[in-house]
Motif scaffolding. Sequence first.
Motif: not given
Length: 945
Positions: A572-580
């Motif tokens: 979806r182009g959300d490469f910045q979603r890295k916080k778990m």
Amino acid sequence: MIPFERRHIGPGAQEQQEMLKAIGVDNIATLIDRTIPAQIRLNRELNIAPALSEQEYLKHITELGAKNKVNKSFIGLGYHETIVPSPILRNVLENPGWYTAYTPYQAEIAQGRLEALLNFQTMVIELTGMDIANASLLDEATAAAEAMIMFYNSRSRADIQAGRNKFFIDANALPQSIDVMTGRAINLGIELVIGDASSFEADAAFFGVFIQYPNAHGAITDWSNAIASWKAAGIQVAVGADILSLVLLKSPGSMGADVVLGSAQRFGVPMGYGGPHAAFFATKEDYKRNLPGRIIGVSKDADDNQALRMALQTREQHIKRDKATSNICTAQALLAVMASMYAVYHGPDGVRAIANHVHNLACQAVAGLKAAGVEVASSAFFDTIHVTGVACASIRTKAEAAGLNFNYVSDSALTISFGEPHTSEDLAAVLAVFGASAQSASTAIPAALLRTEPVLSHPVFNSYHSESRMMRYMKKLENKDLSLVHSMIPLGSCTMKLNAASEMMAVTNPQFANMHPFAPIEQAKGYHEMFAQLAQDLCECTGFAAVSLQPNSGAQGEYAGLMVIKAYHESRGDFQRKKMIIPSSAHGTNPASAVMAGFEVVVTGCDENGNIDIEELRQVATELKDVLAGIMVTYPSTHGVYEEGIREITSIIHDNGGQVYMDGANMNAQVGLTNPGNIGADVCHLNLHKTFAIPHGGGGPGMGPIGVAAHLAPFLPSNPMIKTGGEQPIHAISAAPYGSALILTISYAYIKMLGAEGLRRSTEMAILNANYIAARLKGHYATLYTGANGTVAHEMILDCRDFKKNADVEVADMAKRLIDFGFHAPTVSFPVAGTLMIEPTESEDKEELDRFCDAMIKIREEIREIENGHADKANNLLKNAPHTADCIINRNWTYPYAPQEAAYPLPYLLEAKYWAPVRRVDNAFGDRNLVCSCPSVESYAHLQD
């Protein structure tokens, strides 16, 4: 006919009524209503077929197995036909004394399997020529990835600052290993270069190299000079090796390798359509603190007797969490035991004869093919020959008609790998496909590559070659250990339920056991029919749209689920979603898996009742809404309660753009009553070795399939050899397309014989048993957390923290004292320090639960004696536990209590007594004096600190 449900569930109808009365409720329905929040209840029966009887199931699985066409396999690629010695088959693989034991965290009651695993490490160390080895990893491909990651994490500060992030893989390595390494490298910022290792020239950007020996085409090369040049450039070298070839070939250790890894499958473990098998991993002493997996080490007990234990990083995921060296907490102990017993039984002469037999077949095949004018690219090889310039389509038709499977590399090239069971008749059949016949031949191993070091030199490999001696050796080790054949194993978060004999039957059925994982799919119709039904049933149990059966452990399932989430965001182009987000109560492997998947861990807290702090979570999720990848949550929680706010938790994450990963460790409290999809999860891994009855095997095997919601299904993992997964699959998670496919038959059997009603009732009984224990122990111990109506889920936490204050008693002392009562301890100091977490499962009847409760109450009385000043704080029944027969009989008794109090604290022990073989093990001594191979008898005759 008595239904299987009655065999699986411990308490009978009368016992259930007595237990409900003790809890203070009238019926099961009331207990469940008080325990599980109404808003997440399923309120319908599972859409799963009615239960089969054991006899009906055994007929069904035999018919299913008959649909598999088991050709003779010459495919190789890390999987080979082997002979499982009958004594090992009967006395280990088919023996619940071995397969129902737990991971040996309580060393005193695990000395037998610890010795067998130490034998495994010794075998690996000798064959590889390395300094130390671990007690197994999951498979060869994941072991290769672990080597790459270990090298990456071992870089110097200067290398890190210089951006030294390239890793070279020989293109002739096993394709499944390349694919797994590729997937792991992406997340860590490792740049892979795949090419011809023979022409690879190192530069300062590379930190490591991986080569295969023999390679995927069977070629063997002396890598000594290349390794020397790479190491001179500061590059670390890993070698994927064939364990049987190392009996005859120069060891990679002698060539200078830093890591040697591979599969021990061909040491007497069936192929099983991909597993389970024990991978081996050996390295240099310098890496001992970074070694993934578990190491068995030699130590001493309280009486200075030799004792074994898991060394160094025993529970590192729970301690180091996101800083752990690996997310692997257990591996393939049962299969490592089998492989080690294979070496013990055959000894050096036996394995050498087997290796020579295999090599001679390959040599005769090459000579025969060349005499017939067939082009063979192989010159130096061990067991695999590379045939070129042939019409593979025609060859394949002839071969399969003759019941033979080869590995087809291209339209004009193939490889043929020979194995232990193959005969001269098999060789003739292979050659007949090419119009050739066998010819005599000399060795194809160059003199420079012949092994000169001894193999299997330790006395343990040179003592047990008659069946009588071998049988007694295996029984001697088995008798040292406590397993489900002795008593319940009340480990919280581990679900040590019955592993029924009927569920296990297909594991040793040749129609399932002898299939190669890369055999043509049309030859595995029985397997694939089973996969499809199992996946459908697991989807129904979880409320999800699709399942991947590939992950071959719970830790692999965690990693797979997180990678699917990552792939979804990136699509979806959300490469910045890295916080778990990971709550502080989470299982220790969760943060380790998150880091491995390339996420950054954000920890949130719990409230005073042990529940996730929803307001803190809301605040953190809102702050991170643009970069939030998701949350990892366990349900019921690791605190043993069904959190009322779980749907609010999942909504908060979804509202802020994240995905919900549910850890399936506690699915045994959900099946048939609620499910992850109903709760709002997007992905969940299932510990089939917990909820769905695969035995723990003393520390593996396990299986960790993942279920996913429809929007994540396209990203399920594939395999480079057999297509699986979704339309946009992530890289392979495990070496084989369906992980440890052979043991999926166990979970398949569990579901088939319980049916929808039996699955639901099993969950209800697990909850009943836990609440009964809580009721019986009330007034003796405080239950740390309960649900809104004062009940617990399928497990509970006993608060023992005051005992340290008032009596200087640690929970470890209570764990060791339980051994004297014939019980494995509950989970110690997890998830809360100074506590015991108890999970009885549905399989234990009231008599066994009462026996355990009596033991716990007696221990509480012993603690009270210390609190009252009637027993010494330093010299008492708990501090000196466990008490061995040798201690009771031979010791000059100076303790301030009677031997009878130590050994027979309750009357039931007079009828059946398990004796621990050693006193309390000295952990610190073992770490200070690390020995992870079999010591000589002389060197440990007198242990001194």
